[in-house]
Design an enzyme around this catalytic site. Structure first.
Site, PDB file in Angstrom:
ATOM      1  N   HIS A  43       0.963  -1.200   0.100  1.00 24.48           N
ATOM      2  CA  HIS A  43       0.048  -0.011   0.083  1.00 24.48           C
ATOM      3  C   HIS A  43       1.038   1.385  -0.065  1.00 24.48           C
ATOM      4  O   HIS A  43       0.956   1.931   0.970  1.00 24.48           O
ATOM      5  CB  HIS A  43      -0.940  -0.103   1.241  1.00 24.48           C
ATOM      6  CG  HIS A  43      -1.882   0.949   1.415  1.00 24.48           C
ATOM      7  ND1 HIS A  43      -3.004   0.976   0.177  1.00 24.48           N
ATOM      8  CD2 HIS A  43      -2.130   2.000   2.066  1.00 24.48           C
ATOM      9  CE1 HIS A  43      -3.649   2.194   0.762  1.00 24.48           C
ATOM     10  NE2 HIS A  43      -3.155   2.783   1.863  1.00 24.48           N
ATOM     11  N   ALA A 103       7.305   0.172  11.994  1.00 26.63           N
ATOM     12  CA  ALA A 103       6.647   1.348  11.752  1.00 26.63           C
ATOM     13  C   ALA A 103       6.930   2.527  12.654  1.00 26.63           C
ATOM     14  O   ALA A 103       7.172   2.622  13.497  1.00 26.63           O
ATOM     15  CB  ALA A 103       4.990   1.306  12.114  1.00 26.63           C
TER      16      ALA A 103
END
Length: 144
Positions: free
Chosen positions: A59, A118
């Site tokens: 994504h 992340a």
């Protein structure tokens, strides 16, 4: 002929594939196809990046890839930035996973089989076979 129609289907339905396809093919056919199937402008690959095979773009919205070299089997999530600092760009090994909002900057080397967590900011070399996270990124686990 089936391969051509499969290619057209993939170009029409998958903007990530389309952007990667145009990066890898710069001929007349590529320029012609861009008229009907434009690339995704929210995902950028610098033309000078040497990119290995097996790229998975989970994504990659708002991701920028500007590395010296990237090995095989790279996984990229959204908001990933791989960029230069003072003209120096990162070198990324094989089997690397970059999760949401990871930032890799400068003339550093990321080894093979590395996971970048992340939100991590990587500004120093990362050895192979480990997981890094944080700002600045530090090794949180070795992978056997």
């Amino acid at each position: 002929m089936k391969i051509f129609f499969d290619l057209l289907y993939k170009l029409a339905s998958d903007t990530y594939f389309r952007t990667l396809f145009y990066f890898r093919t710069r001929g007349l056919l590529s320029h012609f196809l861009r008229i009907f199937f434009p690339r995704d402008k929210r995902f950028t690959i610098d033309i000078n990046t040497r990119l290995g095979g097996g790229v998975v773009l989970a994504h990659p919205y708002s991701s920028i890839i500007n590395a010296e070299t990237i090995g095989n089997n790279l996984y990229i999530n959204q908001l990933v930035t791989i960029g230069e600092n003072n003209g120096l760009r990162p070198k990324i090994g094989n089997n690397v996973k970059l999760y949401t909002n990871a930032t890799i900057i400068g003339g550093i080397t990321i080894g093979d089989n590395v996971v970048v967590g992340a939100g991590s900011v990587v500004v120093k070399d990362v050895p192979s076979n480990c997981i890094v996270a944080g700002n600045p990124a530090t090794i949180i686990k070795s992978i056997e």
